[in-house]
Design an enzyme around this catalytic site. Structure first.
Site, PDB file in Angstrom:
ATOM      1  CD  GLU A 326      -0.157  11.085   2.521  1.00  0.00           C
ATOM      2  OE1 GLU A 326       0.155  12.163   2.000  1.00  0.00           O
ATOM      3  OE2 GLU A 326      -0.499  10.978   3.702  1.00  0.00           O
ATOM      4  CB  CYS A 365       7.725  11.801   3.486  1.00  0.00           C
ATOM      5  SG  CYS A 365       6.384  12.531   4.413  1.00  0.00           S
TER       6      CYS A 365
END
Ligand SMILES: NC(=O)c1ccc[n+]([C@@H]2O[C@H](COP(=O)([O-])OP(=O)(O)OC[C@H]3O[C@@H](n4cnc5c(N)ncnc54)[C@H](O)[C@@H]3O)[C@@H](O)[C@H]2O)c1
Length: 588
Positions: A326, A365
């Site tokens: 990720e 993010c």
């Protein structure tokens, strides 16, 4: 020799001294029996760890978030094979308070000469895991029980506040944002309480070609696994991923960014107090390159990496693809042609844009990194409203604050480079918080919420411009651009160019516009509709990138399956009643 009763690990574990690392003074082998004891037995020797309060509910805790920095620094240690330990040479990384630079936490960092102990510990877990659908199945129930207890503890306002404040101290964000992280973590644990952990291992069977034949598909653990998590969600990311790993039967080694690892230090203590076997999880603090060396030696069956794309790619190469990732996000949002007539809806969209770009100082993010605004919105003053909302962010309530991986210099360099693109201009921001009157240490950034308008034609004029305008800046920063109907192919080209496909938002109730952008993009978590956002992912939907075979996920059953288990199939074939009529056939 000793064994872990509760974990039923099938390989013998070495005696403590074999790990070659000093246990924390006063922390005895109390852990080896499986379940942890409370702080009073384990940690009370370390004077500087003493909380200033005496609430029973916080018995697990060894620090006080409110008084961090006002006395001796709090200490963070490591766990190996159920023992809290410190590095052999007692090396401590001193973490400065991100608000004023004063030393407030000391992290015991593992050095090269101690790595082998962690390598051996990781490899003490067999490939078939601590449990699997055919082995030690009681551990699925154990983890349902641990999750229930941990969720109940987090539900307590005192415990909730403890973690929210601790998060705030090390990764500065508003109290609402920090508390949100605790709430999502609690809800995740509630979701995987009771029988839900065993349901994660639900198998299927398919009838075969003849009597007695049947195939059965299982979710199987990887066994020894590692996970690395960043600074921005010090509780949510490591807890959700670690628990997912444990639920599926893996034995994880966890490394959190040292700047914030005190949060997981404390949460692991909470898990131990909820009955998690001490030997189930190793916890290491070290620099990134040291972790890379460890992983290259230990070669865990899989490693979950959450962090920058640069490190993700290095690890993918060095670990020969045995990674789930990720990594960086470059969240985009497009405001479609259907501008709402209700001014309250315009205010709402502006509010969501501000939150997505600037909450937690843009250190998500999923943050809105680029905003495409259809020219129909120009009559709404949306950008003025956005500026007005962003200007309300203040250091004293941490609605804006230090950025831990982007310095002020890097931020301003980026803004200056963008300004050189023809027609680009700073819409707002581009200056330091409080005009530079703050004590945020220089290794961190301290910038006000910033937006730079770049005309779409200039943005797409060259690969260099595209590259620059679609680079993630992990700070309160976004690019804004405008388009009309004829520019839609150019907007879609920009989305095709972007490299990290994590979150996106299509802010429109026009179904054909929605379908166009949905059908021509790949982002793993895409919000659609007039209320669409890019941030604030809860635990009720998948969160993770798409378009990458290494993509991991977080939060849901599917995310846990993809990240922490592999498929295994047994084909049972055991009926011999056919044999009396069987003749040896010709070779084929
Ligand atoms: N996709 C997601 O779910 C997600 C979530 C949060 C953050 N992020 C990304 O993380 C980045 C911000 O975090 P950062 O700048 O601190 O990331 P980073 O990659 O520098 O650090 C992340 C973690 O990796 C460790 N690390 C660094 N080098 C390493 C190496 N060579 N081997 C092993 N571990 C190493 C660090 O110590 C830290 O624990 C942003 O790009 C952000 O988008 C992604």
């Amino acid at each position: 020799m000793r064994s872990f009763k509760a974990s039923k690990i099938t390989r013998p574990l070495l005696a403590n001294k074999a790990w070659g690392l000093p246990a924390c003074k006063g922390m005895s082998s109390q852990s080896s029996g499986g379940h942890a004891k409370k702080k009073t037995n384990a940690d009370s020797h370390v004077a500087s760890w003493q909380p200033t309060y005496h609430s029973k509910k916080l018995d697990f805790a060894t620090c006080d978030p409110d008084s961090l920095g006002s006395g001796a620094p709090a200490k963070v240690h490591n766990i190996i094979q159920g023992e809290w330990i410190q590095g052999t040479d007692g090396a401590y990384e001193v973490i400065p308070d991100p608000i004023d630079g004063r030393p407030f936490i000391e992290v015991s960092e593992i050095q090269q000469n101690s790595l082998n102990a962690f390598v051996r510990s990781l490899n003490s877990c067999p490939k078939y895991g601590m449990h699997n659908p055919l082995l030690n199945v009681d551990r699925y129930l154990l983890y349902g029980e641990i999750s229930l207890k941990a969720a109940n503890m987090l539900r307590d306002p005192e415990v909730e506040r403890f973690f929210a404040r601790l998060i705030q101290r090390v990764s500065p964000k508003s109290y609402a944002q920090a508390r949100g992280e605790v709430v999502v973590t609690r809800k995740f644990l509630e979701n995987f309480s009771g029988d839900q952990v065993r349901f994660l291992a639900r198998s299927f069977s398919v009838p075969g070609d003849h009597t007695g034949q049947q195939s059965q598909g299982y979710r199987w653990p990887y066994g020894p696994v590692a996970l690395i998590t960043p600074f921005n969600f010090p509780l949510e990311i490591p807890v959700l991923q670690t628990m997912g790993a444990l639920y599926m039967g893996n034995r994880p080694l966890l490394k959190v960014d040292s700047k914030v690892s005190i949060v997981m230090d404390q949460f692991i203590r909470l898990l131990h107090s909820c009955g998690m076997p001490m030997g189930d999880l190793d916890f290491i603090n070290c620099h990134g390159p040291m972790m890379q060396t460890l992983l290259e030696k230990a070669r865990p069956r899989t490693t979950l990496f959450t962090g920058s794309s640069k490190v993700a790619n290095i690890l993918a190469e060095r670990l020969e693809g045995r990674v789930k990732v990720e990594s960086a996000g470059f969240g985009w949002k497009v405001l479609g042609p259907d501008v709402p007539s209700d001014p309250a809806v315009i205010d709402y969209v502006a509010h969501v844009c501000d939150q997505d770009a600037y909450a937690s100082s843009g250190q998500k993010c999923s943050a809105q990194s680029i905003l495409f605004v259809h020219k129909n919105w120009s009559k709404t003053n949306l950008l003025d409203k956005l500026q007005q909302l962003a200007s309300q962010r203040r250091l004293d309530d941490l609605t804006v604050g230090p950025t831990l991986s982007v310095t002020t210099q890097t931020f301003t360099n980026h803004v200056e480079a963008l300004k050189k693109i023809p027609g680009a201009r700073v819409l707002f921001g581009g200056v330091e918080i409080n005009e530079g009157k703050h004590n945020i240490p220089r290794q961190y950034g301290a910038m006000k919420p910033t937006a730079v308008m770049v005309p779409l034609s200039s943005l797409t004029a060259s690969k260099e411009n595209l590259q620059l305008a679609t680079t993630e800046v992990f700070a309160p920063f976004q690019v804004v651009t405008e388009f009309d109907d004829s520019d839609i192919p150019a907007v879609l080209d920009v989305l095709e160019f972007v490299q990290n496909h994590l979150t996106a938002a299509i802010v429109s109730n026009d179904v054909s516009f929605q379908r166009l952008f949905q059908g021509r993009s790949v982002n793993g978590t895409t919000y659609v509709g007039m209320r669409a956002r890019t941030t604030g992912a809860p635990q009720n939907h998948w969160f993770g990138p798409a378009g990458d075979p290494r993509a991991a996920g977080i939060g849901t059953k599917e995310a846990i399956h993809v990240t922490w288990s592999c498929h295994r199939e047994f084909i049972h074939d055991n009926d011999l009643s056919f044999i009396k009529n069987w003749k040896l056939p010709a070779r084929t």
